[in-house]
Design an enzyme around this catalytic site. Structure first.
Site, PDB file in Angstrom:
ATOM      1  N   PHE A  73       0.918  -1.232  -0.164  1.00  0.00           N
ATOM      2  CA  PHE A  73       0.058   0.002  -0.113  1.00  0.00           C
ATOM      3  C   PHE A  73       1.240   1.878   0.606  1.00  0.00           C
ATOM      4  CE2 PHE A  73      -2.978  -2.714   2.499  1.00  0.00           C
ATOM      5  CZ  PHE A  73      -4.000  -3.261   1.642  1.00  0.00           C
ATOM      6  N   ALA A  74       2.367   1.768   0.728  1.00  0.00           N
ATOM      7  CA  ALA A  74       3.142   1.952   1.497  1.00  0.00           C
ATOM      8  C   ALA A  74       2.958   3.592  -0.865  1.00  0.00           C
ATOM      9  CB  ALA A  74       4.352   1.503   1.257  1.00  0.00           C
ATOM     10  N   TYR A 141       1.118  10.689 -10.769  1.00  0.00           N
ATOM     11  CA  TYR A 141       0.398   9.470 -10.042  1.00  0.00           C
ATOM     12  C   TYR A 141       0.112   8.293 -10.978  1.00  0.00           C
ATOM     13  CZ  TYR A 141      -2.649   7.037  -6.686  1.00  0.00           C
ATOM     14  OH  TYR A 141      -3.257   5.816  -6.371  1.00  0.00           O
ATOM     15  N   GLY A 281      -9.883  19.299 -16.940  1.00  0.00           N
ATOM     16  CA  GLY A 281      -8.407  17.615 -17.720  1.00  0.00           C
ATOM     17  C   GLY A 281      -9.769  16.830 -16.515  1.00  0.00           C
ATOM     18  N   ASP A 282     -10.657  17.124 -15.552  1.00  0.00           N
ATOM     19  CA  ASP A 282     -11.526  16.102 -14.440  1.00  0.00           C
ATOM     20  C   ASP A 282     -13.154  15.854 -15.190  1.00  0.00           C
ATOM     21  OD1 ASP A 282     -10.605  15.355 -12.139  1.00  0.00           O
ATOM     22  OD2 ASP A 282     -12.360  17.431 -11.086  1.00  0.00           O
TER      23      ASP A 282
END
Ligand SMILES: NC(=O)c1ccc[n+]([C@@H]2O[C@H](COP(=O)([O-])OP(=O)(O)OC[C@H]3O[C@@H](n4cnc5c(N)ncnc54)[C@H](O)[C@@H]3O)[C@@H](O)[C@H]2O)c1
Length: 326
Positions: A73-74, A141, A281-282
């Protein structure tokens, strides 16, 4: 034999640790506590405070605890922050991930689960999003997670390290003991809960002219307990099953206005809100097609938006009471 959970002191990690222990599993947590909380873990869970990519530490933990599998998860997980600070994201998520999986491979660990994300898809052309959709992230990300997925595919081919890349949509909700507590918080539900509690001035509704029934953006919110169950099943599947990439979502989705009105109804408080311009961009709608996970793991998300909001509201109220009496 034990399961190494990196990032186990964070939000989804701590709920999964709780779930694994309920199932009788031995768990060891490795977390640098940069964004997690020691108090998110029961006192008897072994916690190593360190970096997921500390090769020597991972090798030592693997040996001392006979680690046979790992749930990773880190990571740093804020989209906007990753655009502003890409180096931080590639160093923390990719560099640390490469070091971790290398150390695990050398330690003989052959089963891993990766927290991946819907952000690997970028702006998809079709809804709901299936695993085969084009993967072209729109932020560092998303790229950092897509890179680790690719690494795991190569490690499976070369070393027989089996993996599950679980692409979560929007995790939300709480258990009795664990909930979402980020600082700063970028997620809609905890922010609206904070506003309902009177601790935040107002909520910005980012855009109300989307082509959706009420004009606000739709996202797929999945209860953190449903996610935790999928991790347990995912690890079980890797005992003999093949590696896979799976979407974890409800397949439905709720608009920003629906989320706010559900929170207002359940909390009995009005939420101060203001419409602001949409973020470039959403997309209007991001919803998973979870069919593959349902088939492969005999799993589905059983908890509703009401369950998400009522558990998260209860947890945040309890936390508020505890922190204000300390
Ligand atoms: N929250 C969501 O809606 C969501 C959606 C999709 C994917 N994910 C993924 O799920 C995972 C967990 O998310 P979360 O919301 O629980 O985040 P979180 O920030 O609450 O938990 C992450 C934990 O990892 C730790 N950590 C970060 N980098 C580390 C490193 N290099 N070494 C050791 N520990 C480190 C942090 O201290 C924290 O405890 C992340 O990988 C995230 O990308 C989350």
């Amino acid at each position: 034999m034990a399961i190494l959970v990196t990032g186990g002191a964070g939000y989804i990690g701590s709920v999964t640790v709780e779930r694994l222990r309920t199932k009788g599993e031995s768990v060891v947590v490795l977390d640098d506590l940069a964004r997690g909380h020691r108090e998110s873990l029961d006192g008897d869970v072994p916690l190593y405070v360190g970096k997921a990519g500390d090769r020597e530490l991972v090798a030592r933990i693997a040996k001392e605890h006979q680690i046979e599998s790992c749930i990773h998860f880190a990571a740093l997980a804020f989209v906007g922050e990753s655009v502003e600070k890409p180096a931080m994201y590639f160093e923390n998520n990719v560099e640390q991930g490469v070091a971790l999986f290398g150390a695990l491979e050398r330690a003989g660990v052959r089963r891993v689960v990766l927290s991946s994300t819907a952000a690997v898809y970028g702006e998809p052309e079709r809804m709901p999003i299936g695993e085969q959709s084009l993967k072209w992230p729109t932020n560092p990300y998303g790229w950092s997670k897509l890179f680790l997925e690719q690494l795991l595919r190569s490690y499976d081919t070369a070393y027989g390290m089996k993996f599950m890349a679980l692409r979560y949509f929007n995790a939300a909700g709480a258990t009795e003991h664990h909930g979402e507590h980020h600082d700063p918080e970028s997620h809609l539900i905890p922010n609206v809960l904070t506003a309902a509690a009177g601790d935040k001035q107002e909520i910005s509704v980012l855009g109300d002219k989307y082509p959706t029934p009420d004009g606000t953006a739709i996202r797929d919110y999945i209860h953190v307990n449903d996610l935790a169950e999928a991790h347990v099943l995912g690890l079980e599947h890797l005992h003999g099953g093949k590696s896979a990439e799976l979407n974890l979502g409800t397949g439905k989705g709720n608009s920003v206005r629906e989320v706010i009105s559900t929170i207002e109804r359940i909390s009995g408080r009005e939420v101060p809100k203001r419409v602001s311009p949409r973020r470039p961009g959403d997309p209007a709608k991001l919803v998973a097609d979870p069919t593959r996970a349902e088939k492969l793991l005999s799993w589905n998300a059983t908890r509703s938006l009401e369950d998400i909001v009522s558990t998260a509201w209860k947890w945040s109220q309890n936390r508020h009471r505890t922190t204000s009496t300390n």
